[in-house]
Design a protein around this motif. Structure first.
Motif, PDB file in Angstrom:
ATOM      1  N   UNK A  31       4.571 -30.920  -8.343  1.00  0.00           N
ATOM      2  CA  UNK A  31       5.976 -29.839  -8.036  1.00  0.00           C
ATOM      3  C   UNK A  31       5.862 -28.521  -9.128  1.00  0.00           C
ATOM      4  N   UNK A  32       5.716 -27.274  -8.340  1.00  0.00           N
ATOM      5  CA  UNK A  32       5.646 -26.095  -9.133  1.00  0.00           C
ATOM      6  C   UNK A  32       6.763 -25.925 -10.257  1.00  0.00           C
ATOM      7  N   UNK A  33       7.889 -26.231  -9.967  1.00  0.00           N
ATOM      8  CA  UNK A  33       9.101 -26.045 -10.942  1.00  0.00           C
ATOM      9  C   UNK A  33       8.911 -26.950 -12.051  1.00  0.00           C
ATOM     10  N   UNK A  34       8.382 -28.211 -11.880  1.00  0.00           N
ATOM     11  CA  UNK A  34       7.944 -28.938 -12.958  1.00  0.00           C
ATOM     12  C   UNK A  34       6.795 -28.438 -13.863  1.00  0.00           C
ATOM     13  N   UNK A  35       5.957 -27.839 -13.120  1.00  0.00           N
ATOM     14  CA  UNK A  35       4.712 -27.157 -13.805  1.00  0.00           C
ATOM     15  C   UNK A  35       5.298 -26.073 -14.718  1.00  0.00           C
ATOM     16  N   UNK A  36       5.899 -25.241 -14.115  1.00  0.00           N
ATOM     17  CA  UNK A  36       6.413 -24.110 -14.764  1.00  0.00           C
ATOM     18  C   UNK A  36       7.278 -24.457 -16.118  1.00  0.00           C
ATOM     19  N   UNK A  85      -0.696 -17.776 -13.908  1.00  0.00           N
ATOM     20  CA  UNK A  85      -0.426 -16.447 -13.010  1.00  0.00           C
ATOM     21  C   UNK A  85      -0.530 -16.827 -11.369  1.00  0.00           C
ATOM     22  N   UNK A  86      -1.195 -17.721 -11.236  1.00  0.00           N
ATOM     23  CA  UNK A  86      -1.455 -18.486  -9.828  1.00  0.00           C
ATOM     24  C   UNK A  86      -0.086 -19.184  -9.464  1.00  0.00           C
ATOM     25  N   UNK A  87       0.341 -20.027 -10.591  1.00  0.00           N
ATOM     26  CA  UNK A  87       1.410 -20.708 -10.354  1.00  0.00           C
ATOM     27  C   UNK A  87       2.842 -19.781 -10.088  1.00  0.00           C
ATOM     28  N   UNK A  88       2.772 -18.722 -10.985  1.00  0.00           N
ATOM     29  CA  UNK A  88       3.856 -17.842 -10.893  1.00  0.00           C
ATOM     30  C   UNK A  88       3.896 -17.197  -9.427  1.00  0.00           C
ATOM     31  N   UNK A  89       2.759 -17.047  -8.919  1.00  0.00           N
ATOM     32  CA  UNK A  89       2.550 -16.388  -7.716  1.00  0.00           C
ATOM     33  C   UNK A  89       3.178 -17.228  -6.618  1.00  0.00           C
ATOM     34  N   UNK A  90       2.636 -18.630  -6.637  1.00  0.00           N
ATOM     35  CA  UNK A  90       3.289 -19.439  -5.875  1.00  0.00           C
ATOM     36  C   UNK A  90       4.651 -19.671  -5.710  1.00  0.00           C
ATOM     37  N   UNK A  91       5.311 -19.572  -6.951  1.00  0.00           N
ATOM     38  CA  UNK A  91       6.498 -19.657  -7.076  1.00  0.00           C
ATOM     39  C   UNK A  91       7.503 -18.561  -6.534  1.00  0.00           C
ATOM     40  N   UNK A 127      15.208 -17.847 -15.415  1.00  0.00           N
ATOM     41  CA  UNK A 127      13.990 -17.485 -15.129  1.00  0.00           C
ATOM     42  C   UNK A 127      13.670 -17.988 -13.775  1.00  0.00           C
ATOM     43  N   UNK A 128      13.642 -19.268 -13.372  1.00  0.00           N
ATOM     44  CA  UNK A 128      13.446 -19.898 -12.145  1.00  0.00           C
ATOM     45  C   UNK A 128      14.350 -19.190 -10.938  1.00  0.00           C
ATOM     46  N   UNK A 129      15.624 -19.114 -11.280  1.00  0.00           N
ATOM     47  CA  UNK A 129      16.281 -18.417 -10.179  1.00  0.00           C
ATOM     48  C   UNK A 129      15.870 -16.770  -9.903  1.00  0.00           C
ATOM     49  N   UNK A 130      15.626 -16.208 -11.207  1.00  0.00           N
ATOM     50  CA  UNK A 130      14.991 -14.880 -10.807  1.00  0.00           C
ATOM     51  C   UNK A 130      13.692 -14.747  -9.883  1.00  0.00           C
ATOM     52  N   UNK A 131      12.827 -15.803 -10.167  1.00  0.00           N
ATOM     53  CA  UNK A 131      11.508 -15.575  -9.308  1.00  0.00           C
ATOM     54  C   UNK A 131      11.469 -16.435  -8.077  1.00  0.00           C
ATOM     55  N   UNK A 132      12.354 -17.381  -7.889  1.00  0.00           N
ATOM     56  CA  UNK A 132      12.187 -18.167  -6.655  1.00  0.00           C
ATOM     57  C   UNK A 132      13.309 -17.907  -5.609  1.00  0.00           C
TER      58      UNK A 132
END
Length: 174
Positions: free
Chosen positions: A65-70, A116-122, A169-174
């Motif tokens: 899960x990307x959210x859990x990772x971030x 960075x790759x995770x942020x890109x996916x998110x 932060x999560x709401x701003x990028x996803x």
């Protein structure tokens, strides 16, 4: 390096190599046995601090899960900032140094490639999908800094600040 961290955190980039050498218990001349110039010292210190930060923020990154990772990276960053206050202060100084070279910045960013790759996916389906990854990363770090400062100002509400900061932060990028 420990002496350089302490002195730069306390005195800023204008700190003399003599004061760093004195804090390290070596002469100014001996310091230049290890570093050709002050700029070399600053570049090496920057790389080392970024690698230390990466070690605390990305260790045991969960799969899936990307959210859990971030969230894991977020809380690791907050923990690093709390436990390594002098390192954070020194890194803040070093990050704006005109002496930093592009190769040092590149080496320092290597351990964060998967973040960075995770942020890109998110950000793919979110409002930041057209923003540059550099901008997204800077936005995330600004939100992290605001959260870290809020925690420092109100440690009794640290968990609440951390959760609110991550959610924003999560709401701003996803």
């Amino acid at each position: 390096m420990a002496a350089a961290i302490r002195i730069i955190a306390q005195q800023g980039l204008g700190a003399s190599t003599a004061s760093i050498g004195k804090a390290a218990g070596v002469s100014n001349g001996a310091l230049f046995t290890y570093f050709e110039t002050k700029a070399d010292l600053l570049n090496q210190l920057y790389v080392e601090l970024k690698h230390r930060m990466a070690a605390m923020t990305t260790v045991d990154l969960p799969e899936g899960d990307p959210r859990e990772q971030l969230q894991h990276v977020w809380y690791g960053l907050l923990r690093w900032a709390d436990e390594q206050r002098l390192e954070r202060q020194a890194l803040a100084q070093l990050s704006v140094s005109k002496d930093l070279t592009d190769p040092s910045r590149n080496i320092a960013s290597e351990p964060f490639a998967h973040v960075e790759a995770l942020l890109d996916r998110c950000r793919i389906g979110g409002p930041m999908h057209n923003a540059s990854l550099t901008f997204v990363g800077a936005l995330v770090m600004a939100m992290a800094d605001a959260t870290i400062n809020s925690i420092a100002d109100d440690p009794a509400a640290a968990e609440r600040h951390a959760a609110i900061g991550f959610d924003a932060m999560w709401r701003a990028i996803t």
